[in-house]
Motif scaffolding. Structure first.
Motif, short mmCIF file in Angstrom:
data_model
loop_
_atom_site.label_atom_id
_atom_site.label_comp_id
_atom_site.label_asym_id
_atom_site.label_seq_id
_atom_site.Cartn_x
_atom_site.Cartn_y
_atom_site.Cartn_z
N ARG A 64 58.77 47.83 -39.86
CA ARG A 64 57.97 47.45 -38.68
C ARG A 64 57.02 48.57 -38.31
O ARG A 64 57.43 49.70 -38.03
N ALA A 65 55.76 48.25 -38.33
CA ALA A 65 54.75 49.24 -37.96
C ALA A 65 54.01 48.76 -36.72
O ALA A 65 53.57 47.61 -36.66
N ALA A 66 53.92 49.63 -35.73
CA ALA A 66 53.16 49.29 -34.53
C ALA A 66 51.73 49.77 -34.72
O ALA A 66 51.49 50.89 -35.18
N LEU A 67 50.77 48.92 -34.40
CA LEU A 67 49.36 49.30 -34.54
C LEU A 67 48.86 49.86 -33.21
O LEU A 67 48.88 49.17 -32.19
N PHE A 68 48.45 51.11 -33.24
CA PHE A 68 47.78 51.68 -32.08
C PHE A 68 46.29 51.50 -32.32
O PHE A 68 45.68 52.19 -33.13
N VAL A 69 45.71 50.56 -31.62
CA VAL A 69 44.35 50.12 -31.91
C VAL A 69 43.32 51.21 -31.59
O VAL A 69 42.31 51.33 -32.28
N PRO A 83 36.37 45.57 -32.16
CA PRO A 83 37.66 44.91 -32.43
C PRO A 83 37.87 44.60 -33.91
O PRO A 83 38.99 44.63 -34.39
N ARG A 84 36.79 44.33 -34.62
CA ARG A 84 36.98 43.96 -36.03
C ARG A 84 37.67 45.07 -36.84
O ARG A 84 38.33 44.78 -37.83
N ILE A 85 37.50 46.31 -36.40
CA ILE A 85 38.20 47.41 -37.09
C ILE A 85 39.71 47.26 -36.88
O ILE A 85 40.51 47.48 -37.79
N LEU A 88 44.91 45.77 -39.18
CA LEU A 88 46.03 44.83 -39.17
C LEU A 88 46.20 44.19 -40.56
O LEU A 88 47.30 44.13 -41.12
N GLU A 89 45.09 43.75 -41.09
CA GLU A 89 45.12 43.10 -42.41
C GLU A 89 45.63 44.06 -43.49
O GLU A 89 46.43 43.68 -44.35
N LEU A 90 45.17 45.28 -43.42
CA LEU A 90 45.59 46.26 -44.42
C LEU A 90 47.09 46.53 -44.33
O LEU A 90 47.78 46.64 -45.34
N LEU A 91 47.57 46.64 -43.10
CA LEU A 91 49.00 46.92 -42.93
C LEU A 91 49.83 45.75 -43.43
O LEU A 91 50.88 45.94 -44.06
N GLU A 92 49.33 44.55 -43.15
CA GLU A 92 50.06 43.38 -43.63
C GLU A 92 50.01 43.30 -45.16
O GLU A 92 51.00 42.98 -45.81
N ALA A 93 48.86 43.64 -45.71
CA ALA A 93 48.74 43.65 -47.17
C ALA A 93 49.72 44.64 -47.79
O ALA A 93 50.16 44.48 -48.92
N ALA A 94 50.03 45.67 -47.03
CA ALA A 94 50.96 46.69 -47.53
C ALA A 94 52.41 46.28 -47.29
O ALA A 94 53.32 47.04 -47.58
N VAL A 135 51.68 44.63 -32.34
CA VAL A 135 50.60 45.22 -31.54
C VAL A 135 51.04 45.22 -30.08
O VAL A 135 50.92 44.21 -29.39
N PRO A 136 51.61 46.33 -29.62
CA PRO A 136 52.06 46.38 -28.23
C PRO A 136 50.91 46.00 -27.29
O PRO A 136 49.82 46.58 -27.36
N ALA A 137 51.16 45.02 -26.43
CA ALA A 137 50.07 44.38 -25.69
C ALA A 137 49.52 45.23 -24.55
O ALA A 137 48.38 45.03 -24.12
N THR A 138 50.30 46.18 -24.08
CA THR A 138 49.86 46.93 -22.90
C THR A 138 49.15 48.23 -23.27
O THR A 138 48.81 49.02 -22.40
N GLN A 139 48.95 48.45 -24.56
CA GLN A 139 48.36 49.74 -24.97
C GLN A 139 46.93 49.90 -24.46
O GLN A 139 46.17 48.94 -24.37
N THR A 140 46.59 51.16 -24.15
CA THR A 140 45.22 51.45 -23.71
C THR A 140 44.69 52.65 -24.48
O THR A 140 44.17 52.50 -25.58
#
Lengths: 220, 470, 240
Positions: free
Chosen positions: C2-7, C16-18, C23-29, C35-40
Motif C-alpha cells: 500500500r502506497a499513499a500518494l502525497f500529491v 492535477p494531471r501530474i 497514480l497511474e505509474l504507481l498502479e502500473a508498478a 490518496v488521503p483526502a485531507t492532504q494539503t
C-alpha cells in the motif's frame, strides 16, 4: 577588563568552561599535539624513482622547468647552460650555503648574500621537495635567505633526489627531526609566481619570479 | 567597512542592468567551476578529506579558548606579540599604534578581508601612514578610489580587462596597455618599489598553527612573501577562529583550500612563518604582531551558527552560487558576498541590517556540497530566517501571507474552499491562454516571467469526481 | 503493497494531471494506491521562511495523515525531502512526534526514486516519441540523489531521446519564496536555464519538481517560446 579577557571570557562562558573541564581539555590538546593525526592523503609511491618521476611531472604542471644531473658538482655547469639557453645573465645571487661550489669554472658570477632588487637570477638549494604537488620546501636560515627565491625574475633551485618526500606532512616531519624548532620562514614554492586577478586569466610573474628551474641531482 | 546590505534589493537591480558586469560574471563562472571540478579529481578521497577538515575545524572551535591560549603561548615563545581586538575600531587603533611605535611611514598589505572589515586603509591614511595594497586585484581597487572587493579571493572579478587598462592609463599616466601580461608587469614595477621602501607589512592569516605559534599564508602572486620578508615590522590581522592544531592539519587543509578556491592543486606560495628574524638571518621582520580579532566571532561559539566559523575563506560557495553568479559581490553590500557572506553579514553587522541576505538564496545547496569544510550553508540561512521571524523583523504583509497560507493548509476544508476559488480565478485570468501575463498578486514573479495557468480544477476535486463516477 | 500518494499542493492546484500520472505509474508498478483526502501542503514554505510554528503544525498533520502505509510517494524531490529529512529536525523537541517523524522518514520516497529503487518498475505505461532534455531539480539531486532514476525510466520509452543540456544540475532560480521576493534575480537565473535547455533543441523540457517547471515554463513563455512543452516526468512516462 582587557580585551583579551573579554573575548576569552565570552568564549569560555559560551563553552560552559569550568576549571575541571579546562584541565581535561588541556590534556586532550597536549595529547593531540603529540599524536598529530593525519588526514586522508592521495597515494604517492614512496619509492625513490617514483618520487623523482612525480616531482618532475608535477613541477612541469606548475610551469616550472626541470633539468637532471648526477651530482652537486655538476650543478654549476647545468645552471650556466640554463642561463645561456634562456639568454639570461651569467650572474646570480646565491644562498651562502651553495656558494662553495665551483661557479667560477662554470662561468657564473655569484654573490652569496640576500637578494636585492637588481638581482635578476637567484640560486637556492631546498630543504626538501614534495612529490605530491611538485613543490619546493625552503627553510630560511642565515645561509639560506628567503629573498633569493623571491626578488629575482629567475629562481633556480638545486634539489637532491634523496630530499624528495611524498607529501607536505613528510616535509614537516623532516623539519621537526632535523631543525628542532621551525625556522622563521618556511616557504613552499610551486612554480613561478602568478596571478589570475584580471579576467581569471593566469599570468606568470606577478611579484615573484617569472621562471622557476629545478636542477635535480639524481645521484644525491 | 560601512554596510550597504540594507539596499540589497536595489543593488541587485543595478547589477542586473549592468551589461558589463553581467558579461564579466558569465565569464568567471565557467572558469572557477570547471577548474575546481578538475582539481578535486586528483584526490583519492575528496569527501573523506572534507570530513577530516571539518573535524579539524570543529576540534578547535569546541575548545576555542584553550586553543587560543595554546597559540598565544607558542607564538609569544617565538618572540611575537599577541594583541586582541574586539571590533573594527580596536583593530585600527592597534595597527596605528604599532606603526607609530616603529615610526612607520608606509605599509604594504597583502590581502586581508579583516582589514576590509575594519576599514583599515582609511584609518591608516587618517593617521598619516600610507597603506599600499599589493595583491593585484586589491591594488586595482585601491587606485580606483578604494572600491570594495566583490569576491574574497578574486577581488576584481567584476571588472573587465578594458576597465583595468583604462584605470592604469589614467592613474599611472602610462600608454594604454591591452595585454594582461603587460598590465601585470606594470603593476609589478609600481609595487616593487613600494615593497622595497615600506617599513611595515600587514597580512591576513589563512591559518594560525597552535603547535608552533605560526601563521600560514597562502598566495599566488608572491606579495604575501614580500610583505612578510622585506619590511622591519609584520602585523598579522586575523580572526580568532583561524587557529588549527598542527602542521599535519595544515597539510590536510592545504589539499582543499587551493582546489576549492582556484582549482589549483596547491597555491604557488604557502608560507609558514614563525617568530621574528633570528640571529644571523639576512631577512625577515624584527617585530611581529598578531592581532586576534573578535568582531562578532566569539558570540557564535556554542550557538547554532558555530558551524559557520569553520569557514576557510575559499570562495567556492560564491563561485557556485546561482545568485552570486547573477548579481556579483557588490550587491551584498558588505565585506563577504555569496552564501558565506549572506550568513556572516547579518551575524557580524546585525540581523536587522541585512534582512534580505538570508532570503537571497534559492537554497539549492550547491554551496553546501562544494564547501570544503562541510558548512551547511542553506540550513544556516534558513535559521537566520527563523531568527528574523522570532524577532519580528519580517514585513507585516509577508508574515500575514505566510500565516494565511499556513492556516489554510492546516484546515482541509478551508484549503479546499480557497483552492476551488483560487484555481478558477487564475484560469479565468489566463483567459484561455497557457499563461497569465499580468498578475498583481505576485509582482516580483511577473517582473521577468509569465505565470503558467492552472488547469482549472484541483487534483482533489478531480479525484473525488473520479471516485463518484466509479 | 500500500502506497499513499502525497500529491503536493502545487500539483493539486496547478497540474492535477501530474497527480493522476503518478497514480497511474504507481498502479502500473503494482501498488495499491491510497490518496488521503485531507492532504494539503507539507509545510516546506513555512519552514523555509522561518516560521517554525507553522512548520510544526503542518508536519504533524502530514504525519497523522500518512503514517501507517508501507510507503509514501510524492511526485516532487523537494516535498519528499522535506518530509524525509526536515520533519525530524522540525519535531526534534517533541520525542513522541519525533519518533513518528523518523518512522515516516524511512517510508517516504520521491516518485522516480521509488519506481526505480523500491518497486523496480520495468515497463512504464506511456508512449512518448521525441527528444527531451532533463532539468535536475536541486533538492532531489543534492539531498535525495535523484539523478539516474528519471533517466533510467526515460530509457524505458523506446521513442525518447535524451539530450542533456549544459549545466543540467544548475539551479533554475525558483527557490520557492525566493522567486516572488527577488523576482528579477530569479528570472535572470531562469533565463540561463531556459537558454541551456533550448540550446539542446529537444522537443520537451522535463523535470521532476513542479515548482521548477512552472518557473521554467513562465520564463520560456515570456521569452516568446510558446511551443516547447515543459513537462513533469510522470506526464512523459504515462503519455498516450
Amino acid at each position: 577588563m582587557t580585551t583579551r579577557d573579554d573575548i576569552l571570557g565570552r568564549v569560555r562562558a559560551r563553552l560552559n568552561r569550568t576549571d575541571a573541564n579546562a584541565a581535561t581539555g588541556r590534556i586532550a590538546i597536549d595529547t593531540l599535539l603529540v599524536a598529530r593525526p593525519q588526514g586522508p592523503r592521495p597515494q604517492v609511491d614512496p619509492e625513490k624513482s617514483a618520487l623523482v618521476a612525480r616531482l618532475i611531472e608535477k613541477s612541469l604542471a606548475q610551469s616550472s622547468t626541470v633539468d637532471r644531473v648526477a651530482t652537486l658538482a655538476e650543478a654549476p655547469a647545468a645552471v650556466a647552460k640554463y642561463l645561456r639557453d634562456n639568454s639570461l645573465p651569467l650572474q646570480a645571487v646565491i644562498w651562502p650555503q651553495m656558494g662553495q661550489l665551483d661557479w667560477l669554472a662554470a662561468g657564473v658570477a655569484v654573490a652569496a648574500r640576500g637578494a636585492v632588487d637588481a638581482d635578476l637570477v637567484g640560486i637556492t638549494g631546498c630543504f626538501c621537495a614534495i612529490a605530491e604537488t611538485g613543490t619546493l620546501m625552503l627553510c630560511g636560515a642565515p645561509d639560506a635567505p628567503a629573498s633569493v627565491s623571491l626578488l629575482p625574475e629567475t629562481h633556480i633551485a638545486i634539489v637532491p633526489a634523496s630530499r624528495i618526500v611524498p607529501g607536505m606532512e613528510d616535509g614537516f616531519a623532516l623539519a621537526r627531526a632535523e631543525l628542532g624548532q621551525l625556522p622563521r620562514a618556511i616557504n613552499f614554492i610551486s612554480g613561478p609566481s602568478r596571478t589570475g586577478d584580471i579576467e581569471q586569466t593566469i599570468v606568470l610573474g606577478a611579484h615573484g619570479p617569472y621562471r622557476v628551474h629545478l636542477i635535480l641531482l639524481e645521484g644525491q | 567597512m560601512e554596510s550597504r546590505s540594507r539596499q540589497f534589493k536595489a543593488n541587485t537591480l543595478a547589477a542586473l542592468s549592468n551589461p558589463g558586469l553581467q558579461q564579466n560574471m558569465r565569464q568567471a563562472k565557467g572558469k572557477f567551476v570547471d577548474k575546481r571540478a578538475k582539481s578535486i579529481r586528483e584526490l583519492d578521497d575528496f569527501d573523506g578529506t572534507r570530513t577530516a577538515a571539518a573535524a579539524i575545524r570543529n576540534r578547535v572551535l569546541d575548545n576555542l579558548d584553550l586553543w587560543l591560549e595554546k597559540f598565544e603561548a607558542s607564538a609569544s615563545a617565538r618572540g611575537a606579540t599577541v594583541l586582541w581586538a574586539k571590533d573594527a575600531d580596536e583593530i585600527c587603533r592597534h595597527v596605528v599604534d604599532i606603526a607609530r611605535r616603529h615610526e612607520v611611514k608606509k605599509t604594504v598589505k597583502s590581502k586581508s578581508m579583516l582589514s576590509e572589515e575594519a576599514g583599515l586603509n582609511l584609518a591608516l591614511e587618517a593617521a598619516g601612514i600610507q597603506p599600499v595594497e599589493t595583491d593585484l586585484g586589491e591594488y586595482i581597487l585601491q587606485i580606483n578610489n578604494n572600491e570594495a572587493p566583490s569576491h574574497i579571493i578574486a577581488p576584481v572579478v567584476h571588472k573587465s580587462l578594458d576597465e583595468v587598462a583604462d584605470l592604469f592609463e589614467k592613474v599611472h599616466g602610462t600608454p594604454r596597455k591591452t595585454e594582461i601580461t603587460a598590465l601585470t608587469r606594470e603593476a609589478r614595477e609600481v609595487l616593487r618599489s613600494h615593497f622595497l621602501t615600506a617599513d611595515m607589512g600587514i597580512s591576513g592569516g589563512n591559518f594560525l598553527v597552535a603547535e608552533t605559534g605560526s601563521v600560514a599564508l597562502v598566495t599566488n602572486e608572491g606579495n604575501g612573501r614580500m610583505v612578510t620578508t622585506l619590511p622591519r615590522v609584520h602585523v598579522v590581522i586575523t580572526g580568532i577562529e583561524k587557529v588549527i592544531p598542527t602542521l599535519e592539519d595544515l597539510s590536510t587543509l592545504m589539499r582543499l583550500l587551493p582546489r576549492s578556491a582556484t582549482g589549483q592543486s596547491i597555491s604557488n606560495y604557502v608560507s609558514v612563518l614563525t617568530g621574528t628574524q633570528a640571529a644571523g638571518d639576512l631577512d625577515g621582520p624584527e617585530h611581529l604582531y598578531y592581532i586576534l580579532v573578535d568582531n562578532g566571532r566569539a558570540d557564535l561559539i556554542g550557538s547554532e551558527f558555530q558551524d559557520m566559523l569553520r569557514c576557510i575563506r575559499c570562495g567556492a560557495c560564491m563561485n557556485h552560487c546561482p545568485v552570486y553568479q547573477t548579481i556579483g559581490g557588490h550587491a551584498y553590500g558588505w565585506v563577504y558576498p555569496g552564501p558565506m557572506g549572506a550568513v556572516l553579514t547579518p551575524l557580524y553587522t546585525g540581523l536587522e541590517n541585512a534582512l534580505d541576505l538570508p532570503h537571497a538564496a534559492t537554497l539549492c545547496n550547491q554551496c553546501g556540497v562544494v564547501c570544503p569544510v562541510k558548512i551547511p550553508l542553506p540550513e544556516l540561512l534558513r535559521k537566520l530566517r527563523e531568527k528574523q521571524v522570532e524577532r519580528g523583523l519580517r514585513p507585516q504583509g509577508e508574515r500575514r501571507a505566510f500565516k494565511f497560507w499556513a492556516r489554510l493548509a492546516a484546515s482541509p476544508t478551508l484549503y479546499a474552499l480557497a483552492a476551488w476559488f483560487g484555481v478558477r480565478y487564475l484560469k479565468q485570468l489566463a483567459g484561455g491562454r497557457k499563461t497569465i501575463t499580468s498578475f498583481s498578486l505576485v509582482p516580483e514573479w511577473m517582473l521577468g516571467r509569465d505565470f503558467p495557468a492552472p488547469e482549472g480544477k484541483t487534483f482533489r476535486e478531480l479525484y473525488a469526481e473520479r471516485g463518484e463516477k466509479k | 503493497m500500500r502506497a499513499a500518494l502525497f500529491v503536493t499542493c502545487l500539483v493539486d492546484l496547478m497540474r492535477p494531471r501530474i497527480g493522476f500520472a503518478a497514480l497511474e505509474l504507481l498502479e502500473a508498478a503494482g501498488c495499491e494506491v491510497v490518496v488521503p483526502a485531507t492532504q494539503t501542503c507539507c509545510g516546506q514554505p513555512a519552514w523555509n521562511s522561518g516560521d517554525h510554528c507553522a512548520a510544526v503544525t503542518l508536519a504533524k498533520k502530514v504525519i497523522a495523515e500518512f503514517e501507517g502505509y508501507d510507503y509514501v510517494v510524492a511526485p516532487s524531490g523537494s516535498c519528499a525531502d522535506h518530509i524525509r529529512n526536515e520533519y525530524p529536525k522540525i519535531l526534534a523537541a517533541e520525542p513522541e512526534w519525533l519518533a513518528r517523524a523518523v518512522t515516516l522518514s524511512g517510508q517516504v520516497f520521491e516518485l522516480t526514486d521509488f519506481l526505480v529503487n523500491v518497486v523496480k518498475l520495468e515497463r512504464v505505461p506511456g508512449h512518448f516519441a521525441g527528444s527531451v532534455t532533463y532539468h535536475d531539480s536541486c533538492t532531489g539531486l543534492r539531498s535525495l540523489g535523484i539523478k539516474a532514476q528519471p533517466r533510467a525510466l526515460l530509457a524505458q520509452l523506446p521513442g525518447v531521446e535524451l539530450k542533456e543540456m549544459r549545466a543540467a544540475e544548475d539551479c533554475c532560480g525558483f527557490g520557492g519564496a525566493f522567486s516572488i521576493k527577488f523576482g528579477a534575480v530569479s528570472a535572470a537565473i531562469a533565463e540561463r536555464k531556459c537558454n541551456n535547455a533550448v540550446a539542446t533543441e529537444a522537443d520537451a523540457i522535463v523535470g521532476g519538481d513542479l515548482g521548477c517547471l512552472l518557473n521554467i515554463e513562465g520564463k520560456l513563455r515570456r521569452l516568446g517560446d510558446d511551443r516547447t512543452p515543459v513537462l513533469h516526468i510522470a506526464e512523459v512516462l504515462t503519455a498516450k
